[in-house]
Design an enzyme around this catalytic site. Structure first.
Site, PDB file in Angstrom:
ATOM      1  N   ASP A  40       0.879  -1.165   0.000  1.00 25.21           N
ATOM      2  CA  ASP A  40       0.000   0.000   0.000  1.00 25.21           C
ATOM      3  C   ASP A  40       0.919   1.219   0.000  1.00 25.21           C
ATOM      4  OD1 ASP A  40      -2.300   1.650   0.224  1.00 25.21           O
ATOM      5  OD2 ASP A  40      -1.969   1.788   2.380  1.00 25.21           O
ATOM      6  N   GLU A  82      -1.392  -1.454  -4.738  1.00 28.77           N
ATOM      7  CA  GLU A  82      -2.621  -0.699  -4.941  1.00 28.77           C
ATOM      8  C   GLU A  82      -2.347   0.462  -5.888  1.00 28.77           C
ATOM      9  OE1 GLU A  82      -5.603   1.808  -2.154  1.00 28.77           O
ATOM     10  OE2 GLU A  82      -5.150  -0.238  -1.487  1.00 28.77           O
ATOM     11  N   ASP A 132      -2.223   0.980   7.326  1.00 25.00           N
ATOM     12  CA  ASP A 132      -1.494   0.811   6.070  1.00 25.00           C
ATOM     13  C   ASP A 132      -1.099  -0.646   5.844  1.00 25.00           C
ATOM     14  OD1 ASP A 132      -1.349   3.591   5.088  1.00 25.00           O
ATOM     15  OD2 ASP A 132      -0.219   3.911   6.940  1.00 25.00           O
TER      16      ASP A 132
END
Length: 172
Positions: free
Chosen positions: A7, A66, A138
């Protein structure tokens, strides 16, 4: 198969490592790489080296990142894109194939709702991986990205009659 989910973020980049064993998804590790303060090149170097170290330590076979969404603030979007570029570069330097998923795809794959709240994602990651507590935000997002790839890579979503269209999972 071992999957590393990322992420990306300039201040904090989450990582999550899972193993796939048949239909099981097994938690291996997760955490955050913090770039601290300082110049942009220095912070990007911290992310590049940190992800490289995670790759050396956990030896993943696949990776998932992502995708960046367009923010209201163009400067923030640009900085996030640069952090994402450093993350992808670290994964490519480690010899890993890189899969990319939108936030909508990740939320839909993990929670079943593409507009789920961060808390819902974190809670489902905890349940799916049988964790004693909820991971950091996160790290939870990175684990969710790895779980999305696990479902996609093993044909899980395709086996459920789903495919990706314009950043969303839709029925075939």
């Amino acid at each position: 198969m071992r999957i590393l989910g990322i992420d990306p973020g300039l201040r904090t980049t989450g990582f999550g490592v899972i193993d796939i064993a048949g239909q099981s998804r097994i938690y291996v590790a997760s955490g955050c790489i913090r770039s601290g303060e300082g110049s942009l090149p220095t912070r990007l170097k911290v992310l590049l080296e940190g992800i490289g170290e995670v790759c050396r330590l956990y030896q993943p076979e696949q990776s998932a990142v992502e995708q960046v969404f367009v923010n209201v603030n163009p400067q923030s979007t640009l900085l996030l894109g640069q952090a994402r570029g450093a993350a992808i570069s670290a994964l490519v330097l480690a010899g890993l194939p890189v899969a990319e998923y939108t936030a909508l795809q990740v939320k839909q794959a993990v929670v079943g709702n593409g507009h789920a709240a961060k808390e819902q994602v974190s809670h489902m990651v905890q349940r799916l991986l049988h964790l004693a507590g909820e991971p950091q935000a996160d790290a939870a997002d990175a684990l969710a990205c790895a779980l999305t790839h696990a479902n996609h890579a093993s044909g899980g979503l395709a086996n459920l009659g789903m495919k990706s269209r314009r950043g969303r999972w839709v029925s075939l």
